[in-house]
Motif scaffolding. Structure first.
Motif, PDB file in Angstrom:
ATOM      1  N   MET A 157       0.839  -1.178   0.000  1.00  0.00           N
ATOM      2  CA  MET A 157       0.000   0.000   0.000  1.00  0.00           C
ATOM      3  C   MET A 157       0.886   1.244   0.000  1.00  0.00           C
ATOM      4  O   MET A 157       1.804   1.359   0.792  1.00  0.00           O
ATOM      5  CB  MET A 157      -0.911  -0.022   1.222  1.00  0.00           C
ATOM      6  N   GLU A 158       0.617   2.177  -0.899  1.00  0.00           N
ATOM      7  CA  GLU A 158       1.403   3.390  -1.016  1.00  0.00           C
ATOM      8  C   GLU A 158       0.972   4.398   0.046  1.00  0.00           C
ATOM      9  O   GLU A 158      -0.216   4.640   0.242  1.00  0.00           O
ATOM     10  CB  GLU A 158       1.207   4.000  -2.405  1.00  0.00           C
ATOM     11  N   VAL A 159       1.954   4.970   0.725  1.00  0.00           N
ATOM     12  CA  VAL A 159       1.674   5.983   1.729  1.00  0.00           C
ATOM     13  C   VAL A 159       1.650   7.338   1.041  1.00  0.00           C
ATOM     14  O   VAL A 159       2.590   7.711   0.338  1.00  0.00           O
ATOM     15  CB  VAL A 159       2.741   5.974   2.841  1.00  0.00           C
ATOM     16  N   LEU A 160       0.581   8.088   1.232  1.00  0.00           N
ATOM     17  CA  LEU A 160       0.462   9.409   0.632  1.00  0.00           C
ATOM     18  C   LEU A 160       1.189  10.432   1.486  1.00  0.00           C
ATOM     19  O   LEU A 160       1.065  10.435   2.710  1.00  0.00           O
ATOM     20  CB  LEU A 160      -1.009   9.812   0.495  1.00  0.00           C
ATOM     21  N   LYS A 161       1.944  11.284   0.826  1.00  0.00           N
ATOM     22  CA  LYS A 161       2.618  12.361   1.553  1.00  0.00           C
ATOM     23  C   LYS A 161       1.604  13.442   1.884  1.00  0.00           C
ATOM     24  O   LYS A 161       0.631  13.641   1.182  1.00  0.00           O
ATOM     25  CB  LYS A 161       3.735  12.950   0.704  1.00  0.00           C
ATOM     26  N   GLN A 162       1.859  14.132   2.959  1.00  0.00           N
ATOM     27  CA  GLN A 162       0.982  15.220   3.390  1.00  0.00           C
ATOM     28  C   GLN A 162       1.054  16.342   2.351  1.00  0.00           C
ATOM     29  O   GLN A 162       2.133  16.823   2.032  1.00  0.00           O
ATOM     30  CB  GLN A 162       1.454  15.718   4.753  1.00  0.00           C
ATOM     31  N   PRO A 163      -0.065  16.763   1.795  1.00  0.00           N
ATOM     32  CA  PRO A 163      -0.038  17.767   0.728  1.00  0.00           C
ATOM     33  C   PRO A 163       0.280  19.179   1.195  1.00  0.00           C
ATOM     34  O   PRO A 163       0.639  20.022   0.393  1.00  0.00           O
ATOM     35  CB  PRO A 163      -1.443  17.703   0.141  1.00  0.00           C
ATOM     36  N   LEU A 164       0.170  19.448   2.469  1.00  0.00           N
ATOM     37  CA  LEU A 164       0.434  20.780   3.001  1.00  0.00           C
ATOM     38  C   LEU A 164       1.659  20.751   3.901  1.00  0.00           C
ATOM     39  O   LEU A 164       1.893  19.783   4.629  1.00  0.00           O
ATOM     40  CB  LEU A 164      -0.767  21.301   3.791  1.00  0.00           C
ATOM     41  N   SER A 165       2.415  21.836   3.878  1.00  0.00           N
ATOM     42  CA  SER A 165       3.583  21.923   4.753  1.00  0.00           C
ATOM     43  C   SER A 165       3.135  22.231   6.181  1.00  0.00           C
ATOM     44  O   SER A 165       1.978  22.608   6.423  1.00  0.00           O
ATOM     45  CB  SER A 165       4.515  23.033   4.263  1.00  0.00           C
ATOM     46  N   ASN A 166       4.071  22.127   7.111  1.00  0.00           N
ATOM     47  CA  ASN A 166       3.742  22.418   8.510  1.00  0.00           C
ATOM     48  C   ASN A 166       3.302  23.865   8.704  1.00  0.00           C
ATOM     49  O   ASN A 166       2.399  24.151   9.473  1.00  0.00           O
ATOM     50  CB  ASN A 166       4.911  22.070   9.424  1.00  0.00           C
TER      51      ASN A 166
ATOM     52  N   GLN B 197       1.808  25.751   6.417  1.00  0.00           N
ATOM     53  CA  GLN B 197       0.474  25.893   5.837  1.00  0.00           C
ATOM     54  C   GLN B 197      -0.590  25.384   6.812  1.00  0.00           C
ATOM     55  O   GLN B 197      -1.629  26.027   6.999  1.00  0.00           O
ATOM     56  CB  GLN B 197       0.388  25.139   4.518  1.00  0.00           C
ATOM     57  N   LEU B 198      -0.325  24.258   7.428  1.00  0.00           N
ATOM     58  CA  LEU B 198      -1.276  23.717   8.402  1.00  0.00           C
ATOM     59  C   LEU B 198      -1.442  24.655   9.597  1.00  0.00           C
ATOM     60  O   LEU B 198      -2.553  24.875  10.072  1.00  0.00           O
ATOM     61  CB  LEU B 198      -0.818  22.335   8.885  1.00  0.00           C
ATOM     62  N   GLU B 199      -0.337  25.213  10.062  1.00  0.00           N
ATOM     63  CA  GLU B 199      -0.399  26.125  11.208  1.00  0.00           C
ATOM     64  C   GLU B 199      -1.194  27.376  10.852  1.00  0.00           C
ATOM     65  O   GLU B 199      -2.012  27.847  11.644  1.00  0.00           O
ATOM     66  CB  GLU B 199       1.014  26.497  11.663  1.00  0.00           C
ATOM     67  N   LEU B 200      -0.972  27.910   9.662  1.00  0.00           N
ATOM     68  CA  LEU B 200      -1.725  29.092   9.240  1.00  0.00           C
ATOM     69  C   LEU B 200      -3.212  28.780   9.091  1.00  0.00           C
ATOM     70  O   LEU B 200      -4.059  29.605   9.441  1.00  0.00           O
ATOM     71  CB  LEU B 200      -1.166  29.644   7.927  1.00  0.00           C
ATOM     72  N   LEU B 201      -3.536  27.609   8.590  1.00  0.00           N
ATOM     73  CA  LEU B 201      -4.943  27.223   8.475  1.00  0.00           C
ATOM     74  C   LEU B 201      -5.612  27.161   9.843  1.00  0.00           C
ATOM     75  O   LEU B 201      -6.740  27.623  10.016  1.00  0.00           O
ATOM     76  CB  LEU B 201      -5.076  25.883   7.756  1.00  0.00           C
ATOM     77  N   LYS B 202      -4.901  26.598  10.815  1.00  0.00           N
ATOM     78  CA  LYS B 202      -5.457  26.530  12.170  1.00  0.00           C
ATOM     79  C   LYS B 202      -5.605  27.921  12.780  1.00  0.00           C
ATOM     80  O   LYS B 202      -6.608  28.239  13.411  1.00  0.00           O
ATOM     81  CB  LYS B 202      -4.571  25.666  13.073  1.00  0.00           C
ATOM     82  N   THR B 203      -4.591  28.746  12.592  1.00  0.00           N
ATOM     83  CA  THR B 203      -4.582  30.075  13.184  1.00  0.00           C
ATOM     84  C   THR B 203      -5.644  30.985  12.586  1.00  0.00           C
ATOM     85  O   THR B 203      -6.284  31.760  13.280  1.00  0.00           O
ATOM     86  CB  THR B 203      -3.197  30.725  13.011  1.00  0.00           C
ATOM     87  N   PHE B 204      -5.828  30.875  11.279  1.00  0.00           N
ATOM     88  CA  PHE B 204      -6.739  31.782  10.581  1.00  0.00           C
ATOM     89  C   PHE B 204      -7.953  31.040  10.046  1.00  0.00           C
ATOM     90  O   PHE B 204      -8.294  31.126   8.875  1.00  0.00           O
ATOM     91  CB  PHE B 204      -5.997  32.500   9.444  1.00  0.00           C
ATOM     92  N   SER B 205      -8.620  30.342  10.920  1.00  0.00           N
ATOM     93  CA  SER B 205      -9.812  29.608  10.511  1.00  0.00           C
ATOM     94  C   SER B 205     -11.045  30.504  10.444  1.00  0.00           C
ATOM     95  O   SER B 205     -12.133  30.044  10.136  1.00  0.00           O
ATOM     96  CB  SER B 205     -10.063  28.437  11.468  1.00  0.00           C
TER      97      SER B 205
END
Length: 74
Positions: free
Chosen positions: A1-10, A12-20
């Motif tokens: 089974m192929e493991v998918l890499k996370q499409p967003l950087s750390n 990007q994820l932090e900014l998404l959480k901060t600016f929801s």
């Protein structure tokens, strides 16, 4: 089974959480300026560190500016 890499950087994820929540257009412009300043300061810091490590002089930089330093791609 192929493991998918996370499409967003750390960051990007932090900014998404901060600016929801919604920002106004002026707030978005202000945030863009702040981010641009952050990355510009980081680039200057890294360039200064390289300059110091390589012990470059103004003459070295002048010579580099007059030299074609790009390598041809295959």
């Amino acid at each position: 089974m192929e493991v998918l890499k996370q499409p967003l950087s750390n960051v990007q994820l932090e900014l998404l959480k901060t600016f929801s929540h919604q920002l106004s257009e002026s707030e978005i412009l202000e945030l863009r300026k702040i981010l641009a300043q952050f990355f510009a300061q980081r680039a200057i810091q890294l360039a200064n560190e390289a300059w110091d490590k390589k012990e470059w002089t103004d003459e070295d930089v002048d010579r580099m500016l007059e030299t074609k330093m790009r390598k041809k791609s295959n």
